[in-house]
Design a protein around this motif. Structure first.
Motif, PDB file in Angstrom:
ATOM      1  N   ASN A 285     108.988 137.617  64.216  1.00 45.76           N
ATOM      2  CA  ASN A 285     108.178 138.542  65.153  1.00 45.76           C
ATOM      3  C   ASN A 285     107.457 139.399  64.085  1.00 45.76           C
ATOM      4  N   PRO A 290     105.734 136.157  68.497  1.00 45.04           N
ATOM      5  CA  PRO A 290     106.687 136.657  69.063  1.00 45.04           C
ATOM      6  C   PRO A 290     107.698 135.567  69.658  1.00 45.04           C
ATOM      7  N   VAL A 292     111.456 135.741  71.778  1.00 45.91           N
ATOM      8  CA  VAL A 292     112.488 136.397  72.486  1.00 45.91           C
ATOM      9  C   VAL A 292     113.532 135.700  72.783  1.00 45.91           C
ATOM     10  N   GLY A 299     109.674 137.522  79.293  1.00 45.69           N
ATOM     11  CA  GLY A 299     109.480 138.241  77.992  1.00 45.69           C
ATOM     12  C   GLY A 299     108.643 137.906  77.049  1.00 45.69           C
ATOM     13  N   THR A 302     105.027 138.934  78.240  1.00 44.53           N
ATOM     14  CA  THR A 302     104.882 140.345  77.895  1.00 44.53           C
ATOM     15  C   THR A 302     104.412 140.729  76.468  1.00 44.53           C
ATOM     16  N   ALA A 303     105.464 140.069  75.538  1.00 43.88           N
ATOM     17  CA  ALA A 303     105.159 140.288  74.080  1.00 43.88           C
ATOM     18  C   ALA A 303     103.725 139.874  73.671  1.00 43.88           C
ATOM     19  N   PHE A 318     111.359 143.421  71.660  1.00 46.06           N
ATOM     20  CA  PHE A 318     111.882 142.849  72.684  1.00 46.06           C
ATOM     21  C   PHE A 318     113.173 143.692  73.011  1.00 46.06           C
ATOM     22  N   TRP A 340     114.267 142.556  66.318  1.00 44.84           N
ATOM     23  CA  TRP A 340     113.109 143.447  66.422  1.00 44.84           C
ATOM     24  C   TRP A 340     112.649 143.142  64.791  1.00 44.84           C
ATOM     25  N   ARG A 376     106.614 145.096  81.131  1.00 40.62           N
ATOM     26  CA  ARG A 376     107.213 143.964  81.473  1.00 40.62           C
ATOM     27  C   ARG A 376     106.397 143.070  82.656  1.00 40.62           C
ATOM     28  N   HIS A 426     115.011 143.374  80.804  1.00 43.74           N
ATOM     29  CA  HIS A 426     114.261 143.211  79.708  1.00 43.74           C
ATOM     30  C   HIS A 426     112.811 143.729  79.582  1.00 43.74           C
ATOM     31  N   VAL A 428     109.398 145.024  76.825  1.00 43.33           N
ATOM     32  CA  VAL A 428     108.637 145.089  75.562  1.00 43.33           C
ATOM     33  C   VAL A 428     108.252 146.369  75.079  1.00 43.33           C
TER      34      VAL A 428
END
Length: 466
Positions: A285, A290, A292, A299, A302-303, A318, A340, A376, A426, A428
């Motif tokens: 990350n 990313p 997750v 997720g 989204t990232a 995340f 993270w 999200r 969840h 981000v």
């Protein structure tokens, strides 16, 4: 930081001043260069460097396609030729920015040279007739601060749209059995959005781990990085496994041409290599790849969107929505076992044991406070949307894993929004206000922006240049 390439197609109309249109074409191009914005000009298509002729329009479209532009900028240097703008935009299928310089005072005889605003009204109508989504930057002068702001926001939108249209995610094993909430529809994601998944079984990952361990050099580099940047509270052989997992995942992400990954996390991985993947996820990350948890494909999507909206300048995190703050009425704990990125932390991270598991490989660190954006991407029954909102980091009880206490305007409203869906536990986050960019991006990628606070008019006002 991402580079975005614009197709620069200034337009004019024959009954208005051609010399004034040429003048504003040059002024606008000069401004883009001053702002160090990469663009493809059309001065080789005709001597004016302007769009107004259909034969030229076809040549411009071919050039822009060959140059692989990410967005189309159509300054109206006088009234403009609205149907040529629409035809060009239809040919290219990229985000479109519509703008024109503010008209001057009519001369002493009442003569007007450009009528730019009027032309923008006409082009907006025709773009809608063609079914073309577009971004409108308010009629302003090149020197106005809103011009630079609008251009840079549009570049971020282009970057996010480009990212969304080219997503490929490495899926490492199946979702954990108990996590029905992270179930996704792989076929639907491909059919609707061209989002591609690359599933691999757990043994493929463990084989790659053995390979990088045997080669040793990359594993040693990662171990040294960890010792230099974190407090290591695990055994050397456990740190070696963390480093090998990180290197193996990166190799597989690159092998399959992916931009992100979603990993099962537990429990089979612990039986195979004896660690949690959180710290390895964190290391990737931090590199802008990313990864997750709990095989949450939505997720990972989204990232990618969140980091693209920030022009890949900052790292996202995340998180789980977990519990209410014990003292702050609208407070909430964002937390996860430890994936993270290091740059999010407000303290030196520790590689240690997670809250809920007996295996090592988690990171413990509180995240920086300040203003954050939360998002999200999710869907139910074929309908997809993007939950969006703002929060701020606040003080709270000490936590385990990677965590941040936040405060929102109305936690009950947010809580209901998540429970009623189509969202899960969840999200981000990122330490940047990217909400207007993501809101505008939604019109190009065919999903609904879903703000958890009633700030839609504020967002629209910002995008109008107010």
């Amino acid at each position: 930081m991402s580079k975005v390439k614009l197709g620069f197609a200034p337009t004019r109309r024959s009954i208005f001043s051609a010399p004034d249109a040429v003048k504003y074409r040059k002024l606008t191009a000069d401004k883009l260069r001053e702002l160090e914005i990469e663009f493809v000009d059309i001065t080789d298509i005709n001597e004016e460097g302007l769009l107004y002729d259909d034969n030229d329009r076809m040549k411009i479209a071919e050039k822009f396609k060959n140059e692989k532009i990410d967005g189309l900028f159509i300054p109206h240097c006088n009234f403009g030729t609205e149907f040529e703008c629409a035809r060009l935009a239809k040919d290219l299928n990229v985000p479109v920015l519509l703008w024109g310089p503010l008209d001057e005072r009519p001369d002493e005889n009442g003569v007007r040279l450009r009528d730019t605003q009027c032309g923008l009204f006409a082009t907006g109508k025709v773009l809608r007739r063609f079914g073309i989504p577009f971004t409108y930057m308010t009629n302003c002068r090149l020197e106005d601060p809103v011009f630079e702001r609008g251009i840079r926001d549009f570049l971020a939108v282009c970057n996010t749209v480009r990212t969304f249209r080219n997503i490929r995610i490495l899926q490492i094993s199946t979702r954990p059995y108990e996590f029905w909430s992270t179930m996704c529809n792989e076929g639907e994601l491909l059919e609707k959005f061209n989002i591609q998944l690359t599933p691999i079984p757990m043994p493929e990952l463990t084989d790659e781990i053995k390979k990088v361990k045997a080669e040793a050099s990359e594993v040693k580099k990662v171990m040294e990085y960890c010792r230099n940047n974190m407090t290591v509270c695990v055994k050397d052989e456990e740190l070696e496994n963390i480093a090998a997992l990180k290197a193996a995942m990166k190799n597989l992400i690159e092998k399959y041409g992916c931009q992100a990954a979603a990993i099962q996390c537990w429990n089979q991985l612990q039986k195979e290599i004896g660690i949690m993947p959180c710290a390895a996820n964190s290391l990737l990350n931090e590199e802008g790849i990313p990864v997750v948890c709990e095989t949450d494909i939505h997720g990972a999507i989204t990232a990618l969107l969140v980091e693209a909206a920030a022009m890949n300048k900052k790292r996202s995190f995340f998180a789980d929505w977990t519990i209410r703050h014990p003292d702050v009425p609208n407070g909430e704990l964002l937390q996860h076992c430890g994936p993270w990125p290091l740059s999010v932390a407000c303290e030196r991270p520790k590689i240690t044991y997670p809250l809920a598991f007996d295996h090592p490989g988690s990171i413990t660190a509180e995240a920086k406070h300040g203003n954050i954006s939360l998002a999200r991407f999710d869907g139910d029954n074929g309908e997809y949307s993007l939950l969006l909102g703002r929060a701020k980091g606040i003080d709270g009880p000490k936590g385990m894993g990677t965590y941040l206490w936040i405060e929102v305007d109305n936690i009950k409203r947010l809580e209901a929004k998540i429970v009623e869906g189509p969202y899960i536990h969840h999200c981000v986050g990122i330490h940047e206000d990217i909400i207007p960019v993501l809101y505008e991006t939604c019109k190009y990628i065919g999903i609904k922006p879903d703000l958890y606070d009633p700030i839609e008019e504020e967002i629209k006002a910002y995008l109008r240049g107010e």
